[in-house]
Design an enzyme around this catalytic site. Structure first.
Site, PDB file in Angstrom:
ATOM      1  N   LYS A  52       0.841  -1.205   0.000  1.00  0.00           N
ATOM      2  CA  LYS A  52       0.000   0.000   0.000  1.00  0.00           C
ATOM      3  C   LYS A  52       0.871   1.249   0.000  1.00  0.00           C
ATOM      4  O   LYS A  52       0.609   2.222  -0.715  1.00  0.00           O
ATOM      5  CB  LYS A  52      -0.942  -0.013   1.222  1.00  0.00           C
ATOM      6  CG  LYS A  52      -2.034  -1.066   1.101  1.00  0.00           C
ATOM      7  CD  LYS A  52      -2.761  -1.342   2.408  1.00  0.00           C
ATOM      8  CE  LYS A  52      -3.725  -2.523   2.241  1.00  0.00           C
ATOM      9  NZ  LYS A  52      -4.394  -2.937   3.460  1.00  0.00           N
ATOM     10  N   GLN A  96      -4.066  -1.564   9.793  1.00  0.00           N
ATOM     11  CA  GLN A  96      -4.023  -2.882   9.151  1.00  0.00           C
ATOM     12  C   GLN A  96      -4.643  -3.929  10.082  1.00  0.00           C
ATOM     13  O   GLN A  96      -4.254  -4.047  11.243  1.00  0.00           O
ATOM     14  CB  GLN A  96      -2.560  -3.251   8.817  1.00  0.00           C
ATOM     15  CG  GLN A  96      -2.411  -4.550   8.048  1.00  0.00           C
ATOM     16  CD  GLN A  96      -3.043  -4.506   6.653  1.00  0.00           C
ATOM     17  OE1 GLN A  96      -2.946  -3.518   5.957  1.00  0.00           O
ATOM     18  NE2 GLN A  96      -3.703  -5.582   6.266  1.00  0.00           N
ATOM     19  N   ASP A 119     -10.708   3.206   4.831  1.00  0.00           N
ATOM     20  CA  ASP A 119     -11.149   1.817   4.647  1.00  0.00           C
ATOM     21  C   ASP A 119     -12.680   1.731   4.614  1.00  0.00           C
ATOM     22  O   ASP A 119     -13.244   0.736   4.178  1.00  0.00           O
ATOM     23  CB  ASP A 119     -10.639   0.940   5.813  1.00  0.00           C
ATOM     24  CG  ASP A 119      -9.403   0.141   5.434  1.00  0.00           C
ATOM     25  OD1 ASP A 119      -9.198  -0.108   4.231  1.00  0.00           O
ATOM     26  OD2 ASP A 119      -8.646  -0.235   6.346  1.00  0.00           O
TER      27      ASP A 119
END
Ligand code: NDP
Length: 298
Positions: A52, A96, A119
């Site tokens: 990412k 994460q 997200d």
């Protein structure tokens, strides 16, 4: 003829459109910033975070990384999030997952500023999605929609079976497909580990989205001719390779290929889109926070 949907190609097209958005932001003195936070020693999580960050660097999004000791109390992570929430150089924050067992995931997701929740997992953003006014669409299901569009699959009126009901893939996928909008308007069935006769459900589908995390759960015998198959699964299985494993999807590619009219491979299908839609959300976050309108890729 079977169409193998090339995730890298679709992702590349979206990324080049995002470059135009970044030019607009830059002309207005804005460089989007994404913070990644890792509270884990897991090798796969480390790899995902570094992929990412690399994608941010390639596109011109500034990335900031923070490691939190996996043995630390949850408060250490929560305090880090408070700092990032109030840091104006940071437009998006990605924690994460999964987190260590002693850290309550929901508490962490709720601590994020919903405007920086790239997200799309904060309850406010989930609520917006469910009520049809999404702000940040969760990256993987959003990517699946883009793959379907790229393969010219119109979901309107189609029977779509989503296999998996997680908060990060299955449920938001079903919600997106249900929206009264382009890339939505499907009739959606959501299957899970308690579903009776999964094969009967998948055989009745025009489109199958497999997100169960079970290697090769769905094979050709569970599909009818002409089905579109999107394989979200990424599973490490032991193999005689240098690394000792290989990656397989939730779909048995070879037998499914003989039935499907279009199918995504693993790797090289959904994965590149997940990262690209994170970049998309970060650009969108910067645009919203800095009040600089951009034309995001449709
Ligand atoms: P979860 O483990 O959180 O959820 C899996 C879901 O699948 C659950 O709802 C579970 O049901 C259901 N399920 C499990 N076994 C079966 C079965 N035999 N039949 C039907 N349903 C079943 O996984 P995630 O949603 O996080 O991820 C799913 C997969 O997608 C994983 O392989 C993951 O690695 C991959 N992934 C890939 C991404 C990418 O970018 N390509 C991004 C995110 C995930 P129940 O609720 O009853 O337990």
């Amino acid at each position: 003829m079977i169409q193998i949907i090339d995730g890298n190609e679709v992702a590349g097209r979206i990324r080049s459109e995002l470059e135009t958005c970044l030019d607009t932001l830059e002309r207005n003195g804005v460089v989007p910033g994404l913070a990644t936070v890792l509270m884990s020693d897991d090798g796969a999580s480390e790899t995902y975070v570094s992929m990412k960050r690399r994608a941010c660097d390639e596109l011109g999004i500034e990335s900031f990384h923070y490691d939190v000791d996996p043995g630390a109390p949850a408060d250490v992570l929560l305090e880090r999030l408070d700092e990032l929430n109030s840091d104006s150089a940071i437009n998006g924050v990605l924690v994460q997952l999964p987190l260590p067992d002693h850290v309550e995931e929901q508490r962490v997701l709720e601590r994020l500023d919903p405007l920086k929740d790239v997200d799309g997992f904060h309850p406010e953003n989930v609520g917006r999605l469910v009520t049809g006014t999404p702000r940040f669409k969760p990256c993987t299901p959003h990517g699946v929609q883009r793959l379907l569009a790229a393969a010219d699959v119109d979901t309107e009126g189609k029977d779509v079976v989503v296999v998996g009901r997680s908060n990060i893939v299955g449920k938001p996928m079903a919600n997106l497909l249900l929206q009264r909008s382009k890339l939505g308007n499907a009739t959606v069935t959501v299957c899970h580990s308690r579903t009776n006769d999964l094969a009967e459900k998948t055989r009745g589908a025009d489109v199958v989205v497999a997100a169960a995390g079970v290697p090769e759960l769905i094979d050709g015998s569970m599909l009818t001719d002409g089905t579109t198959v999107i394989d979200v699964g990424v599973n490490r299985v032991e193999a005689d390779t240098e690394k000792g494993y290989e990656l397989v999807g939730d779909v048995e590619f070879e037998s499914a290929k003989s039935r499907a009219d279009a199918i995504t491979p693993v790797p090289g299908g959904v994965g590149p889109l997940t990262i690209t839609m994170l970049l998309y959300n970060t650009v969108k976050a910067a645009s919203l926070q800095e009040n600089v309108p951009v034309s995001l890729p449709e």
